[in-house]
Design an enzyme around this catalytic site. Structure first.
Site, PDB file in Angstrom:
ATOM      1  N   ASP A 105     -41.729  15.762  -0.477  1.00  0.00           N
ATOM      2  CA  ASP A 105     -41.423  15.910  -1.736  1.00  0.00           C
ATOM      3  C   ASP A 105     -41.960  17.196  -2.162  1.00  0.00           C
ATOM      4  OD1 ASP A 105     -40.518  13.155  -1.725  1.00  0.00           O
ATOM      5  OD2 ASP A 105     -41.843  12.353  -3.130  1.00  0.00           O
ATOM      6  N   ARG A 155     -33.925  19.434   1.135  1.00  0.00           N
ATOM      7  CA  ARG A 155     -33.422  18.585   0.001  1.00  0.00           C
ATOM      8  C   ARG A 155     -33.480  19.369  -1.417  1.00  0.00           C
ATOM      9  NH1 ARG A 155     -37.718  14.579  -1.822  1.00  0.00           N
ATOM     10  NH2 ARG A 155     -37.436  13.060   0.039  1.00  0.00           N
TER      11      ARG A 155
END
Ligand SMILES: Cc1cc2nc3c(=O)[nH]c(=O)nc-3n(C[C@H](O)[C@H](O)[C@H](O)COP(=O)(O)OP(=O)(O)OC[C@H]3O[C@@H](n4cnc5c(N)ncnc54)[C@H](O)[C@@H]3O)c2cc1C
Length: 285
Positions: A105, A155
């Site tokens: 993340d 991402r």
């Protein structure tokens, strides 16, 4: 609380695995993430690492198409970057052994340099590791240019933290335009070995524009996946999967959901209204 359960199937790993099994039946893959961030002790970060090793074992044994996603500050980045690196390496090794992906993340702006440095190291260890990039940050375009030659798995998200206008676009239309530009730049490089793009958004207009771009430029299905959060735009998730698109849903679980839940509320004012209705007995039913 009922309003939290809209975004997570439950606090336990078993809840997440049951949801993953249901989604897999519908042709949707998952990414599992155990909530928690900014851990302050080596013992806690080690527990998180052990937990994720267990998750990798469990999902592999269950035959689930499941990635995992970790926050560097869950693995010790705040207090011992070398310890964080070692924890990440253990997870990458286990995931690579099972042929599955691990995602990093991206947290708030002060962590971007350290996270990208960790990612570069991780990418040398295995191609099955990806990192999130945030379209709201001015710097992301430059960061992306540095990552593209690696054939990085990326991402792309809009960004979930409250950032200063010195470092981030504040208008939605600017963030959306940057997301589209960055995604196209990555999709144009689709042939690079190891590269994979997660189009991580629930924004229907953006998804439609990107899908048109993908079709017009003959981007192969292996180059990208649509990624969304559990409980958000579910009909769209199923519609895309039903049309043969690769879709992956990020399932969060765990007891430490408060900061994550506040970010979900901040993303959409209507969510706050939903919570208020649930707090007032009899209201909004
Ligand atoms: C798979 C995945 C991984 C992510 N990882 C990160 C990360 O590592 N770092 C990071 O900073 N951010 C991450 N995010 C969050 C992301 O940055 C955004 O905050 C979030 O996705 C909302 O933005 P959006 O692209 O959906 O667009 P928006 O313009 O915010 O929303 C578009 C539409 O989606 C729906 N929607 C969006 N959010 C909600 C919500 N909370 N509740 C209900 N409906 C909603 C609404 O219909 C809204 O109109 C991730 C998101 C996804 C999907």
């Amino acid at each position: 609380m009922r309003s939290v359960s809209r975004f997570m199937p439950g606090e336990r790993l078993e809840d997440a695995l049951a949801a993953a099994t249901r989604l897999q039946t519908a042709g949707i893959g998952v990414i599992l993430t155990h909530l928690g961030e900014n851990l302050a002790s080596a013992g806690d970060a080690d527990d998180v690492t052990q937990h994720y090793l267990h998750v990798l074992d469990e999902t592999h044994a269950a035959g689930l198409d499941a990635h995992i996603s970790v926050k560097p500050t869950q693995l010790g980045l705040d207090f011992d970057p070398a310890f964080c690196t070692r924890n990440l390496q253990r997870l990458i090794d286990r995931a690579a052994g099972y042929g599955t992906f691990i995602w990093m993340d991206m947290e708030s702006a002060p962590y971007v340099d350290a996270t990208l440095a960790l990612y570069r190291q991780a990418r040398e260890q295995s191609p099955l590791v990806g990192v999130a990039l945030q379209a709201y940050l001015f710097r992301t375009e430059r960061d992306l240019e540095g990552l593209l030659p690696l054939g990085a798995a990326l991402r792309l998200v809009k960004g979930a933290y409250l950032e200063s206008p010195r470092v981030a676009f504040s208008k939605k239309q600017d963030v959306d335009a940057n997301f589209f530009r960055l995604a196209c730049r990555i999709l144009d490089r689709h042939g690079h070995p190891g590269s994979l793009l997660h189009l991580a958004t629930h924004d229907v207009a953006l998804i439609d524009r990107l899908t048109e771009y993908i079709e017009a430029h003959h981007v192969p299905p292996s180059a990208f996946e649509y990624a969304m959060l559990y409980g958000i735009q579910e009909p769209l998730q199923h519609r895309l999967a039903g049309a043969g698109r690769r879709v992956r849903v990020l399932i969060s679980y765990g007891e430490h959901w408060f900061p994550w839940y506040m970010r979900r509320l901040a993303e959409r004012p209507a969510n706050v209204l939903f919570v208020i209705k649930n707090l007032i007995p009899g209201a909004g039913r």
